[in-house]
Design an enzyme around this catalytic site. Structure first.
Site, mmCIF file in Angstrom:
data_model
loop_
_atom_site.group_PDB
_atom_site.id
_atom_site.type_symbol
_atom_site.label_atom_id
_atom_site.label_comp_id
_atom_site.label_asym_id
_atom_site.label_seq_id
_atom_site.Cartn_x
_atom_site.Cartn_y
_atom_site.Cartn_z
ATOM 1 C CB CYS A 117 23.647 38.515 -21.163
ATOM 2 S SG CYS A 117 24.800 37.882 -19.949
ATOM 3 C CG HIS A 257 23.978 36.263 -24.960
ATOM 4 N ND1 HIS A 257 25.196 36.881 -24.846
ATOM 5 C CD2 HIS A 257 23.745 35.686 -23.742
ATOM 6 C CE1 HIS A 257 25.676 36.690 -23.632
ATOM 7 N NE2 HIS A 257 24.812 35.971 -22.943
ATOM 8 C CG ASN A 287 28.136 34.968 -21.582
ATOM 9 O OD1 ASN A 287 28.054 36.147 -21.916
ATOM 10 N ND2 ASN A 287 27.167 34.338 -20.943
HETATM 11 O O1 UT7 Z 1 24.502 35.055 -20.226
HETATM 12 C C1 UT7 Z 1 23.872 34.120 -19.445
HETATM 13 C C2 UT7 Z 1 24.887 33.400 -18.652
HETATM 14 N N1 UT7 Z 1 24.633 32.065 -18.267
HETATM 15 C C3 UT7 Z 1 24.509 31.021 -19.098
HETATM 16 O O2 UT7 Z 1 24.461 31.106 -20.277
HETATM 17 C C4 UT7 Z 1 24.501 29.680 -18.429
HETATM 18 C C5 UT7 Z 1 23.501 28.730 -19.009
HETATM 19 N N2 UT7 Z 1 23.842 27.379 -18.564
HETATM 20 C C6 UT7 Z 1 24.773 26.637 -19.189
HETATM 21 O O3 UT7 Z 1 25.363 27.054 -20.175
HETATM 22 C C7 UT7 Z 1 25.036 25.255 -18.664
HETATM 23 O O4 UT7 Z 1 24.072 24.934 -17.681
HETATM 24 C C8 UT7 Z 1 26.457 25.112 -18.061
HETATM 25 C C9 UT7 Z 1 27.503 25.153 -19.188
HETATM 26 C C10 UT7 Z 1 26.738 26.207 -17.054
HETATM 27 C C11 UT7 Z 1 26.597 23.759 -17.368
HETATM 28 O O5 UT7 Z 1 26.306 22.714 -18.271
HETATM 29 P P1 UT7 Z 1 25.313 21.548 -17.866
HETATM 30 O O6 UT7 Z 1 25.278 20.600 -18.994
HETATM 31 O O7 UT7 Z 1 24.004 22.187 -17.454
HETATM 32 O O8 UT7 Z 1 26.065 20.883 -16.644
HETATM 33 P P2 UT7 Z 1 25.563 20.692 -15.157
HETATM 34 O O9 UT7 Z 1 25.468 21.994 -14.444
HETATM 35 O O10 UT7 Z 1 24.354 19.798 -15.160
HETATM 36 O O11 UT7 Z 1 26.758 19.881 -14.544
HETATM 37 C C12 UT7 Z 1 27.022 18.540 -14.960
HETATM 38 C C13 UT7 Z 1 28.239 18.053 -14.213
HETATM 39 C C14 UT7 Z 1 28.123 18.283 -12.704
HETATM 40 O O12 UT7 Z 1 28.756 17.195 -12.087
HETATM 41 P P3 UT7 Z 1 27.867 16.000 -11.466
HETATM 42 O O13 UT7 Z 1 27.003 16.648 -10.430
HETATM 43 O O14 UT7 Z 1 27.086 15.427 -12.617
HETATM 44 O O15 UT7 Z 1 28.889 15.070 -10.915
HETATM 45 C C15 UT7 Z 1 28.957 19.512 -12.471
HETATM 46 O O16 UT7 Z 1 29.500 19.557 -11.179
HETATM 47 O O17 UT7 Z 1 29.377 18.788 -14.647
HETATM 48 C C16 UT7 Z 1 30.054 19.344 -13.497
HETATM 49 N N3 UT7 Z 1 30.707 20.572 -13.885
HETATM 50 C C17 UT7 Z 1 31.915 20.592 -14.453
HETATM 51 N N4 UT7 Z 1 32.764 19.632 -14.768
HETATM 52 C C18 UT7 Z 1 33.928 19.984 -15.345
HETATM 53 C C19 UT7 Z 1 30.232 21.838 -13.775
HETATM 54 N N5 UT7 Z 1 31.134 22.699 -14.255
HETATM 55 C C20 UT7 Z 1 32.184 21.960 -14.675
HETATM 56 C C21 UT7 Z 1 33.415 22.278 -15.284
HETATM 57 N N6 UT7 Z 1 34.244 21.267 -15.606
HETATM 58 N N7 UT7 Z 1 33.779 23.535 -15.569
#
Ligand code: UT7
Length: 399
Positions: A117, A257, A287
């Site tokens: 990215c 980004h 993204n």
């Molecule tokens: O170019 C670089 C590319 N990568 C990035 O930019 C990614 C950087 N990371 C992020 O943007 C964030 O970490 C995410 C958007 C990917 C995730 O957000 P988060 O606030 O860090 O959520 P999390 O991973 O802590 O997940 C929280 C909850 C989990 O459930 P539990 O374990 O609390 O029950 C996940 O399983 O949200 C759940 N979850 C979802 N729920 C609904 C994860 N993905 C989803 C989804 N819909 N799509």
């Protein structure tokens, strides 16, 4: 080229986004997610998906040809073509080689740049260095990605984030002041397996087993990546700004980004700046990896957010872990962006292989969506997504 033509100016810009829109409601029908979760956690409402006939090279060529039209150049004036991508059409030849022919250039050197990215910022700074070194007069820098073909549409933690598209700039040598200023690039291999695509390379060549295990799809440790991004983006931007002899307050617009609105908010916080200094279009494209900064730049210029004399910062992070920032003093007439409209995607074609045809590249999970008629993208109000004024947070300051 004379010795004094060493300032690198952006003279052209362009973008291309595939017509088909994949909304959060579409994703709700594919994985266990919902619009509210996606909007709140990422700011994304929709993303674009390439049609079966489109590839990274074809999208990159349209964006590149548009940037050349805006620069008012003949395609053959380009000396070097750099395509930043993590989704090349093939392992070889380079996507840049295919783009070269598609844009009607016969004389440029062409190569791909692999920095995920951060790829566009890496490629842009390479262009600046070629110009500063007297090795090129006009460089076409493209960021192009077709991520939808490398996503697991059963993995809700990745498939909701990414989209397809391309953006490009022409960087030209000039003896006039302004143009490219300070650059900062970082690579932290401790994060090598935080965002990665496990199979298909020399370490794990493709096999029926790698396919069965889903190892040809992007994998990501979201939380770790998020931490890296929020730790690094502001410090990388600050380093590039300091190298330019400037302070954050001197910057008119940041083109970050477009990964996640919360990450962009953290950059603003880290720099102690208001969100209105951050250009945001993650709501409409998701993204698009290496394409995200040049698409955002072209939209920012064409929507009147940039004027001559403005100081702009490109700042990105990605797999590697990599990050990059570049400061630019804008010198081109923004009104020239209209010339991009003279370039129609249907007039540009990428060379196809002889005696070989691939299977339909559309991921089965997207087949139904791709079959429906295209509805034009809607301009969305970001006010419920973009956060308010961030509190100043100086712990990200460059050390
Ligand atoms: O170019 C670089 C590319 N990568 C990035 O930019 C990614 C950087 N990371 C992020 O943007 C964030 O970490 C995410 C958007 C990917 C995730 O957000 P988060 O606030 O860090 O959520 P999390 O991973 O802590 O997940 C929280 C909850 C989990 O459930 P539990 O374990 O609390 O029950 C996940 O399983 O949200 C759940 N979850 C979802 N729920 C609904 C994860 N993905 C989803 C989804 N819909 N799509």
């Amino acid at each position: 080229m004379t010795g004094i033509e060493r300032h690198a100016h952006i003279t052209g810009w362009g973008r291309y986004a595939p017509a088909q829109v994949l909304t959060n409601a579409d994703l709700e029908r594919m994985v266990d997610t919902d619009d509210e979760w996606i909007v709140t956690r990422t700011g994304i409402r929709e993303r674009r998906v390439a049609a079966a006939h489109e590839t990274t090279a074809s999208m990159g060529a349209v964006a590149g040809r548009r940037a050349i039209a805006v620069a008012g150049l003949d395609p053959d004036a380009i000396d070097l073509i750099l395509v930043a991508t993590l989704t090349p059409d093939y392992w070889m030849p380079s996507t840049a080689a295919l783009v070269k022919e598609a844009i009607g250039n016969t004389r440029a050197a062409a190569m791909d740049v692999s920095a995920a990215c951060s790829g566009f910022v890496y490629a842009y700074s390479t262009a600046q260095a070629y110009i500063a070194g007297g090795l090129a007069r006009h460089v076409l820098v493209i960021g192009a990605e077709l991520l939808s073909r490398f996503l697991d549409y059963t993995d809700r933690s990745t498939c909701i984030l990414f989209g397809d598209g391309a953006g490009a700039v022409v960087v030209s040598a000039s003896d006039a002041p302004g143009g490219g200023l300070g650059v900062e690039l970082t690579t932290e291999p401790q994060g090598a397996y935080m965002i990665w695509l496990p199979a298909g390379g020399a370490k794990s060549p493709p096999s029926t087993e790698t396919i069965a295990r889903g190892e040809h799809y992007i994998r990501m440790e979201g939380k770790e990546t998020y931490r890296f991004a929020t730790r690094t983006l502001a410090s990388t931007a600050l380093a590039a700004i300091a190298r330019s002899g400037l302070r954050p307050d001197d910057i008119d617009l940041f083109i970050p980004h477009q990964a996640n609105i919360r990450i962009i908010e953290a950059v603003a916080k880290g720099l102690g700046l208001p969100m209105d200094k951050m250009f945001v279009n993650v709501d409409r494209y998701g993204n698009t990896s290496a394409a995200s900064v040049p698409i955002a730049l072209a939209e920012a210029v064409d929507s009147g957010r940039v004027k001559v004399g403005d100081r702009i910062v490109f700042v990105a992070f990605g797999a590697g872990f990599t990050s990059g920032a570049a400061v630019v003093e804008w010198t081109a007439d923004p009104a020239r962006g209209r010339l991009a409209e003279t370039i129609r995607p249907e007039d540009i074609s990428v060379r196809l292989p002889v005696d070989w045809d691939s299977v339909d590249p559309i991921p089965p999970a997207l087949a139904e969506i791709m079959a429906r008629p295209v509805v034009p993208g809607v301009e969305l109000d970001l006010s419920d997504v973009a956060p308010g004024e961030p509190e100043p947070a100086h712990e990200h300051a460059v050390r």
